[in-house]
Motif scaffolding. Structure first.
Motif, short mmCIF file in Angstrom:
data_model
loop_
_atom_site.label_atom_id
_atom_site.label_comp_id
_atom_site.label_asym_id
_atom_site.label_seq_id
_atom_site.Cartn_x
_atom_site.Cartn_y
_atom_site.Cartn_z
N ALA A 47 3.37 -9.81 -4.64
CA ALA A 47 4.23 -8.63 -4.72
C ALA A 47 4.34 -8.14 -6.16
CB ALA A 47 5.62 -8.94 -4.16
N LEU A 48 4.45 -9.06 -7.10
CA LEU A 48 4.54 -8.68 -8.50
C LEU A 48 3.27 -7.99 -8.97
CD1 LEU A 48 6.19 -8.80 -11.12
CD2 LEU A 48 5.20 -11.05 -11.54
N PHE A 49 2.13 -8.53 -8.60
CA PHE A 49 0.85 -7.95 -9.02
C PHE A 49 0.64 -6.57 -8.42
CE2 PHE A 49 -3.75 -7.32 -8.36
CZ PHE A 49 -4.09 -7.15 -9.69
N HIS A 50 1.06 -6.35 -7.20
CA HIS A 50 0.82 -5.08 -6.52
C HIS A 50 1.97 -4.08 -6.66
CE1 HIS A 50 -2.12 -7.71 -4.47
NE2 HIS A 50 -2.86 -6.63 -4.58
N ALA A 51 3.02 -4.44 -7.35
CA ALA A 51 4.19 -3.56 -7.47
C ALA A 51 3.89 -2.31 -8.29
CB ALA A 51 5.34 -4.33 -8.12
N THR A 52 4.53 -1.22 -7.92
CA THR A 52 4.43 0.02 -8.69
C THR A 52 5.11 -0.14 -10.04
OG1 THR A 52 4.43 1.27 -6.62
CG2 THR A 52 4.93 2.48 -8.65
N PHE A 53 6.22 -0.86 -10.06
CA PHE A 53 6.97 -1.13 -11.29
C PHE A 53 7.12 -2.64 -11.46
CE2 PHE A 53 8.43 2.99 -9.65
CZ PHE A 53 8.05 3.81 -10.71
N PRO A 54 6.07 -3.32 -11.91
CA PRO A 54 6.12 -4.78 -11.98
C PRO A 54 7.18 -5.33 -12.92
CG PRO A 54 4.11 -3.95 -13.00
CD PRO A 54 4.78 -2.79 -12.34
N GLU A 55 7.50 -4.63 -14.01
CA GLU A 55 8.53 -5.13 -14.93
C GLU A 55 9.88 -5.21 -14.23
OE1 GLU A 55 6.66 -2.47 -15.73
OE2 GLU A 55 5.56 -2.98 -17.55
N ARG A 56 10.20 -4.21 -13.42
CA ARG A 56 11.48 -4.21 -12.69
C ARG A 56 11.51 -5.36 -11.69
NH1 ARG A 56 12.87 0.92 -9.30
NH2 ARG A 56 12.33 1.85 -11.30
N LEU A 57 10.44 -5.53 -10.95
CA LEU A 57 10.39 -6.61 -9.97
C LEU A 57 10.47 -7.98 -10.65
CD1 LEU A 57 10.15 -7.29 -6.97
CD2 LEU A 57 7.66 -7.33 -7.27
N TYR A 58 9.82 -8.12 -11.80
CA TYR A 58 9.88 -9.35 -12.58
C TYR A 58 11.32 -9.65 -12.98
CZ TYR A 58 9.41 -12.24 -16.80
OH TYR A 58 9.55 -13.21 -17.76
N GLN A 59 12.04 -8.67 -13.46
CA GLN A 59 13.44 -8.85 -13.87
C GLN A 59 14.34 -9.17 -12.67
OE1 GLN A 59 14.71 -9.09 -16.90
NE2 GLN A 59 12.70 -8.78 -17.81
N GLU A 60 14.06 -8.54 -11.53
CA GLU A 60 14.92 -8.71 -10.36
C GLU A 60 14.67 -10.01 -9.59
OE1 GLU A 60 14.27 -5.21 -8.02
OE2 GLU A 60 15.44 -3.94 -9.37
N THR A 61 13.43 -10.50 -9.58
CA THR A 61 13.12 -11.63 -8.71
C THR A 61 12.70 -12.92 -9.43
OG1 THR A 61 10.80 -10.96 -8.46
CG2 THR A 61 12.37 -10.11 -6.85
N ILE A 62 12.30 -12.82 -10.70
CA ILE A 62 11.77 -14.01 -11.36
C ILE A 62 12.61 -14.43 -12.56
CG2 ILE A 62 9.78 -14.96 -12.60
CD1 ILE A 62 8.05 -13.15 -10.74
N GLU A 63 12.72 -13.57 -13.55
CA GLU A 63 13.41 -13.92 -14.80
C GLU A 63 14.86 -14.30 -14.53
OE1 GLU A 63 14.05 -14.93 -18.58
OE2 GLU A 63 12.09 -14.39 -17.78
#
Length: 75
Positions: A47-63
């Motif tokens: 999901a992170l690799f294919h996301a339109t806005f990967p930085e946002r997804l990274y902040q919301e689900t991983i960091e």
């Protein structure tokens, strides 16, 4: 550790690496800073690799939500 790498994901995430066997995610930020996380399910990596806005997804689900791990030789 056998990592699959994806290059230039976005301006804020230079590279992503994923070790399927150990469920480890490597996020390479600008400046070459590497952050290692585990355990990370494959679908989160995908999901992170294919996301339109990967930085946002990274902040919301991983960091801050998935444990950061230490890997010998890296910070």
């Amino acid at each position: 550790m056998s990592i699959v790498w994806d290059r230039h994901v976005s301006n804020g995430i230079r590279e992503l690496g994923y070790d399927i066997q150990n469920k480890q995610l490597v996020v390479v930020l600008p400046g070459g800073v590497r952050r290692y996380y585990a355990p990370v399910p494959y679908d989160v990596y995908s999901a992170l690799f294919h996301a339109t806005f990967p930085e946002r997804l990274y902040q919301e689900t991983i960091e801050g939500k998935i444990p950061r791990i230490e890997v010998a030789g890296y910070q």
